[in-house]
Design a protein around this motif. Structure first.
Motif, PDB file in Angstrom:
ATOM      1  N   TYR A  96       0.840  -1.206   0.000  1.00  0.00           N
ATOM      2  CA  TYR A  96       0.000   0.000   0.000  1.00  0.00           C
ATOM      3  C   TYR A  96       0.874   1.255   0.000  1.00  0.00           C
ATOM      4  O   TYR A  96       0.570   2.238  -0.696  1.00  0.00           O
ATOM      5  CB  TYR A  96      -0.920  -0.001   1.215  1.00  0.00           C
ATOM      6  N   LEU A  97       1.936   1.225   0.790  1.00  0.00           N
ATOM      7  CA  LEU A  97       2.847   2.371   0.840  1.00  0.00           C
ATOM      8  C   LEU A  97       3.523   2.581  -0.513  1.00  0.00           C
ATOM      9  O   LEU A  97       3.687   3.726  -0.971  1.00  0.00           O
ATOM     10  CB  LEU A  97       3.905   2.148   1.921  1.00  0.00           C
ATOM     11  N   ASN A 141       2.254   1.823  -3.434  1.00  0.00           N
ATOM     12  CA  ASN A 141       1.253   2.414  -4.334  1.00  0.00           C
ATOM     13  C   ASN A 141       1.075   3.907  -4.061  1.00  0.00           C
ATOM     14  O   ASN A 141       0.937   4.705  -5.003  1.00  0.00           O
ATOM     15  CB  ASN A 141      -0.081   1.687  -4.171  1.00  0.00           C
ATOM     16  N   PHE A 142       1.092   4.283  -2.781  1.00  0.00           N
ATOM     17  CA  PHE A 142       0.989   5.699  -2.431  1.00  0.00           C
ATOM     18  C   PHE A 142       2.175   6.482  -2.984  1.00  0.00           C
ATOM     19  O   PHE A 142       2.005   7.591  -3.522  1.00  0.00           O
ATOM     20  CB  PHE A 142       0.911   5.859  -0.914  1.00  0.00           C
ATOM     21  N   ILE A 143       3.369   5.917  -2.863  1.00  0.00           N
ATOM     22  CA  ILE A 143       4.575   6.587  -3.363  1.00  0.00           C
ATOM     23  C   ILE A 143       4.487   6.767  -4.879  1.00  0.00           C
ATOM     24  O   ILE A 143       4.846   7.815  -5.413  1.00  0.00           O
ATOM     25  CB  ILE A 143       5.833   5.785  -2.968  1.00  0.00           C
ATOM     26  N   VAL A 149       1.768   7.023  -6.736  1.00  0.00           N
ATOM     27  CA  VAL A 149       0.788   8.085  -7.024  1.00  0.00           C
ATOM     28  C   VAL A 149       1.374   9.451  -6.689  1.00  0.00           C
ATOM     29  O   VAL A 149       1.183  10.425  -7.425  1.00  0.00           O
ATOM     30  CB  VAL A 149      -0.518   7.834  -6.239  1.00  0.00           C
ATOM     31  N   PHE A 150       2.099   9.535  -5.576  1.00  0.00           N
ATOM     32  CA  PHE A 150       2.707  10.816  -5.189  1.00  0.00           C
ATOM     33  C   PHE A 150       3.699  11.288  -6.236  1.00  0.00           C
ATOM     34  O   PHE A 150       3.741  12.473  -6.591  1.00  0.00           O
ATOM     35  CB  PHE A 150       3.401  10.678  -3.836  1.00  0.00           C
TER      36      PHE A 150
END
Length: 276
Positions: free
Chosen positions: A54-55, A57-59, A61-62
């Motif tokens: 999940y982290l 995927n967040f990175i 997108v960021f």
């Protein structure tokens, strides 16, 4: 009204993109991305591994949002992709968007996620300066490397001729001899090789001393000298460019002040004429 609103929004995005805290936050995210890549090399519990995914995927997108923000905040968008660092960041971000579950592309996707650490180079100006200087030094370093190859080849031929009967595993042919010389140049147990040949040729130490002197001292210092020379010239050019920009800014300010003084003088003259 809409034009003014869009202009203020563009100015705000530009301030955010160029702010020190935002740059520091990006560096922190890149470091976290590097840690997630390293963490995935360990056998982790299912819950932690899922959280890391999940982290990750967040990175991803960021990074996409950050690159889009940089593109929007760019004054001349036609020249955005003329910067090699922007192209590099775009490739890394686009590659990170690849679905990692696809079996055929899983290795490429993982590799590009590893390369996200290199985004530190594109974000930190000093690192960009070092890489640019190194790239510009490569042509001259290539000639030094060619000269080193010639020296390796000559010494390998000599070593193969004289020492092949001492140890064929080290001096059996010119290719093996060049590998042995590379071992000597890196000081990896090179004295064992020297003492072995000295048992047959007592003065063979001269061969090794001359070779080490040429490779480890002369050519290495030449490599360092080339890089330092390029960095010195790059620094001088950057300082000259900064001085030119500062001079141009001063000229612009002086021109604006002169225009303001001229307008003020015209107003004073106009008021004086009205009084008369």
């Amino acid at each position: 009204m809409e034009i003014g609103h869009s202009g203020s929004l563009f100015a705000m995005m530009k301030r955010i993109e160029r702010s020190a805290w935002f740059q520091g936050f990006i560096i922190s995210i890149i470091v976290v991305a590097a840690l997630t890549v390293g963490a995935k090399t360990y056998a982790l519990p299912y819950g932690i591994e899922k959280g890391i995914n999940y982290l990750d995927n967040f990175i991803t997108v960021f990074f996409l949002v950050e690159l889009s923000l940089r593109f929007i905040a760019c004054d001349d968008k036609r020249h955005f992709f003329k910067d090699p660092w922007n192209i590099f960041d775009t490739i890394i971000v686009a590659g990170s968007l690849m679905p990692i579950s696809e079996t055929e592309m899983i290795l490429v996707a993982r590799l590009l996620r590893v390369f996200r650490v290199l985004r530190l180079v594109s974000i930190i100006p000093d690192l960009r300066f070092l890489i640019n200087a190194l790239l510009k030094a490569i042509p001259k370093m290539g000639y030094i490397a060619l000269l080193m190859f010639i020296i390796f080849y000559i010494f390998a031929a000599v070593g193969s001729i004289f020492f092949h009967h001492v140890n064929e595993e080290l001096w059996g042919d010119i290719a093996i001899s060049m590998l042995t010389l590379f071992r000597i140049a890196t000081f990896e147990d090179w004295t064992d090789v020297m003492y072995e040949t000295m048992d047959v040729y007592p003065f063979s130490w001269i061969f090794y001393i001359i070779f080490i002197f040429l490779t480890a001292f002369v050519f290495l210092n030449m490599m360092v000298g080339v890089v330092l020379d390029v960095m010195t010239r790059e620094t001088a050019e950057e300082e000259h460019e900064n001085q030119e920009n500062h001079h141009q800014a001063l000229v612009t300010q002086i021109s604006e002040l002169q225009a303001q003084v001229a307008r003020l003088a015209d107003k004073i003259d106009a008021q004086q004429e009205r009084k008369d």
